[in-house]
Design an enzyme around this catalytic site. Sequence first.
Site, mmCIF file in Angstrom:
data_model
loop_
_atom_site.group_PDB
_atom_site.id
_atom_site.type_symbol
_atom_site.label_atom_id
_atom_site.label_comp_id
_atom_site.label_asym_id
_atom_site.label_seq_id
_atom_site.Cartn_x
_atom_site.Cartn_y
_atom_site.Cartn_z
ATOM 1 N N ASP A 186 53.193 31.842 52.053
ATOM 2 C CA ASP A 186 52.164 31.268 51.173
ATOM 3 C C ASP A 186 51.328 30.327 52.037
ATOM 4 O OD1 ASP A 186 50.682 29.732 49.397
ATOM 5 O OD2 ASP A 186 52.303 29.577 47.929
ATOM 6 N N ASP A 198 51.899 37.563 53.119
ATOM 7 C CA ASP A 198 51.287 37.500 51.791
ATOM 8 C C ASP A 198 52.313 36.913 50.827
ATOM 9 O OD1 ASP A 198 49.844 38.272 49.271
ATOM 10 O OD2 ASP A 198 48.628 39.471 50.635
ATOM 11 N N LYS A 220 34.319 28.104 51.363
ATOM 12 C CA LYS A 220 33.787 29.036 52.366
ATOM 13 C C LYS A 220 32.816 28.336 53.318
ATOM 14 C CE LYS A 220 36.077 32.721 51.164
ATOM 15 N NZ LYS A 220 37.064 33.319 52.077
ATOM 16 N N ALA A 225 34.123 46.034 47.417
ATOM 17 C CA ALA A 225 34.946 46.506 46.295
ATOM 18 C C ALA A 225 36.424 46.270 46.586
ATOM 19 C CB ALA A 225 34.687 47.995 46.059
ATOM 20 N N THR A 226 36.998 45.258 45.959
ATOM 21 C CA THR A 226 38.421 44.912 46.105
ATOM 22 C C THR A 226 38.904 44.365 44.763
ATOM 23 O OG1 THR A 226 38.119 42.568 46.629
ATOM 24 C CG2 THR A 226 37.981 44.115 48.489
ATOM 25 N N SER A 256 46.477 43.348 50.137
ATOM 26 C CA SER A 256 45.445 43.834 49.219
ATOM 27 C C SER A 256 44.066 43.801 49.891
ATOM 28 C CB SER A 256 45.422 42.941 47.967
ATOM 29 O OG SER A 256 44.387 43.325 47.071
ATOM 30 N N GLY A 257 43.162 44.583 49.362
ATOM 31 C CA GLY A 257 41.741 44.494 49.656
ATOM 32 C C GLY A 257 41.391 44.539 51.144
ATOM 33 N N TYR A 266 34.781 27.751 45.320
ATOM 34 C CA TYR A 266 34.760 28.872 46.269
ATOM 35 C C TYR A 266 33.690 28.637 47.333
ATOM 36 C CZ TYR A 266 34.877 33.744 47.895
ATOM 37 O OH TYR A 266 34.990 34.878 48.666
HETATM 38 N N1 LIG Z 1 35.781 41.121 47.949
HETATM 39 C C1 LIG Z 1 34.638 40.502 48.222
HETATM 40 O O1 LIG Z 1 33.549 40.830 47.710
HETATM 41 C C2 LIG Z 1 34.638 39.363 49.216
HETATM 42 C C3 LIG Z 1 33.403 38.868 49.629
HETATM 43 C C4 LIG Z 1 33.377 37.826 50.558
HETATM 44 C C5 LIG Z 1 34.558 37.300 51.040
HETATM 45 N N2 LIG Z 1 35.742 37.795 50.603
HETATM 46 C C6 LIG Z 1 36.962 37.187 51.154
HETATM 47 O O2 LIG Z 1 37.784 38.184 51.715
HETATM 48 C C7 LIG Z 1 39.145 37.731 51.680
HETATM 49 C C8 LIG Z 1 40.011 38.819 51.077
HETATM 50 O O3 LIG Z 1 39.575 39.034 49.732
HETATM 51 P P1 LIG Z 1 39.796 40.416 48.981
HETATM 52 O O4 LIG Z 1 38.522 40.745 48.322
HETATM 53 O O5 LIG Z 1 40.450 41.385 49.894
HETATM 54 O O6 LIG Z 1 40.801 39.919 47.824
HETATM 55 P P2 LIG Z 1 42.172 40.521 47.279
HETATM 56 O O7 LIG Z 1 42.429 39.785 46.022
HETATM 57 O O8 LIG Z 1 42.125 42.012 47.268
HETATM 58 O O9 LIG Z 1 43.244 40.094 48.394
HETATM 59 C C9 LIG Z 1 43.594 38.743 48.606
HETATM 60 C C10 LIG Z 1 45.021 38.704 49.103
HETATM 61 O O10 LIG Z 1 45.324 37.326 49.378
HETATM 62 C C11 LIG Z 1 46.654 37.089 48.930
HETATM 63 N N3 LIG Z 1 46.849 35.663 48.675
HETATM 64 C C12 LIG Z 1 46.294 34.916 47.677
HETATM 65 N N4 LIG Z 1 46.769 33.666 47.744
HETATM 66 C C13 LIG Z 1 47.622 33.611 48.804
HETATM 67 C C14 LIG Z 1 48.413 32.592 49.373
HETATM 68 N N5 LIG Z 1 48.460 31.355 48.854
HETATM 69 N N6 LIG Z 1 49.150 32.886 50.484
HETATM 70 C C15 LIG Z 1 49.145 34.138 51.000
HETATM 71 N N7 LIG Z 1 48.439 35.141 50.480
HETATM 72 C C16 LIG Z 1 47.673 34.882 49.396
HETATM 73 C C17 LIG Z 1 46.776 37.921 47.654
HETATM 74 O O11 LIG Z 1 48.134 38.124 47.287
HETATM 75 C C18 LIG Z 1 46.065 39.190 48.076
HETATM 76 O O12 LIG Z 1 46.950 40.110 48.674
HETATM 77 C C19 LIG Z 1 39.149 36.434 50.867
HETATM 78 O O13 LIG Z 1 39.183 35.334 51.754
HETATM 79 C C20 LIG Z 1 37.836 36.501 50.116
HETATM 80 O O14 LIG Z 1 37.347 35.235 49.783
HETATM 81 C C21 LIG Z 1 35.819 38.816 49.711
#
Ligand SMILES: NC(=O)c1ccc[n+]([C@@H]2O[C@H](COP(=O)([O-])OP(=O)(O)OC[C@H]3O[C@@H](n4cnc5c(N)ncnc54)[C@H](O)[C@@H]3O)[C@@H](O)[C@H]2O)c1
Length: 239
Positions: A51, A38, A151, A181-182, A17-18, A147
């Site tokens: 996991d 994942d 981080k 955007a995710t 994802s994302g 969170y």
């Molecule tokens: N989206 C934002 O604005 C943003 C900003 C800063 C940092 N981040 C970081 O970017 C990274 C990705 O976030 P995203 O926005 O793509 O989120 P997302 O929810 O789209 O994707 C996260 C993915 O992590 C997987 N996941 C969750 N728990 C897990 C586990 N225990 N083991 C394996 N996989 C697991 C989920 O199944 C999912 O596929 C994260 O570390 C998030 O903190 C995101």
Amino acid sequence: MTGGLDGRVVAVTGGASGIGAACVDALAADGAKVYVLDVTTTGEPWSLRADVTDPASVARAVDHIVNAEGRVDGLVASAGVRGPDRGAEELDVADFDAVLDVNLRGVFVTCQAFARPMLAAGRGAIVAIGSMSGNHIINTPMRIAGYHAAKGGVRALVRALATEWGPRGVRVNQLSPGYVATPLSDADPEHHDAWRDATVLGRLGTPEEIAAGVRFLLGDGAAFCCGAELLMDGGYVLR
Ligand SMILES: NC(=O)c1ccc[n+]([C@@H]2O[C@H](COP(=O)([O-])OP(=O)(O)OC[C@H]3O[C@@H](n4cnc5c(N)ncnc54)[C@H](O)[C@@H]3O)[C@@H](O)[C@H]2O)c1
């Protein structure tokens, strides 16, 4: 420009994802053989259930990749969760632990498991996805202390791992996104207008833009980056 990933074997946690999914596409487009780790899987051979809170499941995925490919060259640790939006004085400690478990301990577990074969080979590159929420900003009005703690910990962890493993051929670096955007940021649609307004570039980032930075850090173009943090936030922290 390519990141020089032709034939490299790379794993992406949270790759379903994302940001992780965009990294999978970008790295594959750059010639890498990419495995997705994942908690959700597609059934395809490169999609492995792992996991990050469970060291044994991550170790199984590493073994699978090394047995299939003979090596692993790169890791992107993108798996992450946000946790509940709740005042710190009311937050269940179990909820705090759950966020730390994925976002900090999970990064350590993953880096440790993948570094073992990389260190044995004397080469490798790791990119941890941190956040501007680590040591640059606090995500008000949300209340997500766990969170932030996680981080901030990732930043310290990356610097420590980079120092231990850099001399042995394994580079560890960090990409810290701003608001992107995710599905994770879609959990807070009521804040999107404020996030856009506070971002110098006036919009949220795209997962593809973050993936371009990850591709750089993973590739040979970043050969002299060690423990670095690449902040990609559209200028959010400037305001
Ligand atoms: N989206 C934002 O604005 C943003 C900003 C800063 C940092 N981040 C970081 O970017 C990274 C990705 O976030 P995203 O926005 O793509 O989120 P997302 O929810 O789209 O994707 C996260 C993915 O992590 C997987 N996941 C969750 N728990 C897990 C586990 N225990 N083991 C394996 N996989 C697991 C989920 O199944 C999912 O596929 C994260 O570390 C998030 O903190 C995101």
